[in-house]
Design a protein around this motif. Structure first.
Motif, PDB file in Angstrom:
ATOM      1  N   PRO A   1       1.029   6.564  -1.596  1.00  0.00           N
ATOM      2  CA  PRO A   1      -0.439   6.524  -1.547  1.00  0.00           C
ATOM      3  C   PRO A   1      -1.047   7.889  -1.234  1.00  0.00           C
ATOM      4  O   PRO A   1      -0.423   8.731  -0.586  1.00  0.00           O
TER       5      PRO A   1
ATOM      6  N   LEU B   1      -8.224   5.198  -0.790  1.00  0.00           N
ATOM      7  CA  LEU B   1      -6.771   5.279  -0.911  1.00  0.00           C
ATOM      8  C   LEU B   1      -6.323   4.654  -2.233  1.00  0.00           C
ATOM      9  O   LEU B   1      -6.735   3.549  -2.585  1.00  0.00           O
ATOM     10  N   THR B   2      -5.489   5.373  -2.976  1.00  0.00           N
ATOM     11  CA  THR B   2      -4.889   4.852  -4.205  1.00  0.00           C
ATOM     12  C   THR B   2      -3.411   5.220  -4.187  1.00  0.00           C
ATOM     13  O   THR B   2      -2.903   5.686  -3.171  1.00  0.00           O
ATOM     14  N   ASP B   3      -2.700   5.007  -5.293  1.00  0.00           N
ATOM     15  CA  ASP B   3      -1.289   5.404  -5.325  1.00  0.00           C
ATOM     16  C   ASP B   3      -0.892   5.794  -6.744  1.00  0.00           C
ATOM     17  O   ASP B   3      -1.713   5.777  -7.669  1.00  0.00           O
TER      18      ASP B   3
ATOM     19  N   ILE C   1       0.821  -1.213   0.000  1.00  0.00           N
ATOM     20  CA  ILE C   1       0.000   0.000   0.000  1.00  0.00           C
ATOM     21  C   ILE C   1       0.857   1.266   0.000  1.00  0.00           C
ATOM     22  O   ILE C   1       0.501   2.268  -0.621  1.00  0.00           O
ATOM     23  N   THR C   2       1.998   1.221   0.658  1.00  0.00           N
ATOM     24  CA  THR C   2       2.758   2.456   0.900  1.00  0.00           C
ATOM     25  C   THR C   2       3.955   2.685  -0.015  1.00  0.00           C
ATOM     26  O   THR C   2       4.511   3.789  -0.011  1.00  0.00           O
TER      27      THR C   2
END
Length: 316
Positions: free
Chosen positions: A118, A130-132, A113-114
C-alpha cells in the motif's frame, strides 16, 4: 428491486448465475475459446472492454451506449478511511463468516490492505488516500481508455477516491439536480428486450441447440480417437521391430491430425491448451507425454459431453 434489472454478461460466467436468474440476459463477446464458439452460433457481436473489474466493463458499456455524461459511484480504487469495503457489501459479510477466535475481522481487513504494498496517492478532494499496487492498475486502465475514447463528460462521485485523470469529481448534489428520465429509459429497455427476444426466439434458441448437439458429437468423436490413440501408444511401448514401430507412429500422427483438424477448433484448443502447458513444464519421455495428452483430452471431452448432454435435456 432486481425485477427490472437486465443482466449483461459473457458466457464464461458460472452457470448457476443463469440457472438462478430470472432476468433478461444479454451476452457480449467472450475472450475464451468455448465462448467464441457459442458466439458464432448465437450471433453475439457486441464487445466490451475487459479491464479485469466489474467497474471497467460497466464503464465501457455506458460509453458504448453513447451516454453524454457518465457518473461513477463507489469508484474509489483505494481504502478511504482504511476501509476495504462498505459495511453492507458481500465482501464485508463474507469476511464476517470467515472469522474465528484466531482470525479476527481486523486481521482479515489488515491483510487485505497491506498484502499488495500500500501507498498514499492524491484523491479527488486534494488530500491523500491509501491504495496499493493492485488497485493502481485500474487507475491506469481508466486513464488509458479515457484518452482513446470519444470525448464525453466523465465524473466520479467518490470524494476520497483516488484521482483519475480525465474523470472529474462531482458531488451527488449536482447529480440529483438532473431531470428524472427513468420512465423513458425503462420504456426503451422494454422495447429493446422485446425486439431481441423475438429475434432470438426465431433463430437463437435453435442455433444454440444445434451447437450443443455439435459439442456432444465432437466430444464423442474425440473420445474415440483418444481411446484408440492411447491403446496404440501402449502397444508401441513394447514393440521392438522397426517397421511395426514406424507404422504405429504413422497411425498416431493420423490420430493427431484428426484431433487438430476438428471442425470445432475453439473447443479442441480450449481442451488441449492446459494439458500442453503442463507437458511443456515437465521433462518426461515422448510416450509419457503423449499418453498424458491423450488421457487428458479424453477426460476433458467426457466432462464437456456429460454437461452438454445435461444442457440438451433441459432444452427439450
Amino acid at each position: 428491486m432486481l425485477s427490472k434489472t437486465v443482466l449483461i454478461s459473457e458466457s464464461s460466467t458460472h452457470p448457476a448465475v443463469f440457472r438462478n436468474c430470472r432476468l433478461p440476459v444479454f451476452f457480449f463477446k467472450s475472450v475464451f475459446p468455448l465462448g467464441k464458439l457459442i458466439e458464432r452460433h448465437a450471433g453475439i457481436v457486441s464487445e466490451l472492454g475487459a479491464g479485469g473489474s466489474v467497474a471497467t466493463t460497466a464503464w465501457d458499456f455506458a460509453r458504448r451506449l453513447g451516454c453524454p455524461e457518465i457518473y461513477a459511484a463507489g469508484l474509489d480504487l483505494g481504502f478511504p478511511g482504511k476501509r476495504t469495503h462498505c459495511r453492507t457489501s458481500l465482501s464485508s459479510m463474507y469476511t464476517q463468516l470467515r472469522t474465528n477466535r484466531r482470525l479476527s475481522v481486523d486481521a482479515v481487513n489488515f491483510a487485505g490492505i497491506t498484502n499488495a504494498d500500500p501507498f498514499l496517492t492524491e484523491n479527488n478532494s486534494g488530500g491523500m488516500t491509501l491504495t496499493d499496487n493492485r488497485l493502481i492498475i485500474y487507475k491506469w486502465w481508466f486513464e488509458g481508455q479515457i484518452k482513446s475514447a470519444p470525448k464525453g463528460c466523465l465524473y466520479n462521485l467518490s470524494k476520497e477516491g483516488i484521482k483519475i485523470d480525465g474523470m472529474e469529481f462531482r458531488g451527488k448534489t449536482e447529480l440529483l439536480k438532473k431531470p428524472v428520465i427513468r420512465p423513458g429509459i425503462n420504456s426503451t429497455i422494454k422495447e429493446r428486450i422485446d425486439t431481441a427476444a423475438e429475434i432470438y426466439s426465431k433463430n437463437g434458441f435453435n442455433n444454440i441447440k444445434k451447437l450443443v448437439q455439435t459439442i456432444i458429437t465432437e466430444c464423442s468423436r474425440l473420445e474415440k480417437i483418444c481411446s484408440a490413440a492411447a491403446v496404440t501408444l501402449k502397444e508401441l511401448q513394447t514393440v521392438s521391430e522397426q517397421s511395426t514401430l514406424q507404422n504405429g507412429l504413422k497411425l498416431l500422427s493420423e490420430y493427431d491430425r484428426q484431433i487438430s483438424d476438428s471442425p470445432s477448433k475453439e473447443l479442441t484448443g480450449f481442451i488441449i491448451q492446459p494439458v500442453l502447458n503442463e507437458i511443456i513444464d515437465e521433462e518426461k519421455s515422448m510416450f509419457e507425454n503423449s499418453g498424458k495428452l491423450y488421457c487428458s483430452i479424453l477426460e476433458a471431452c467426457e466432462y464437456h459431453r456429460i454437461h452438454a448432454e445435461r444442457a440438451l435435456s433441459r432444452m427439450a
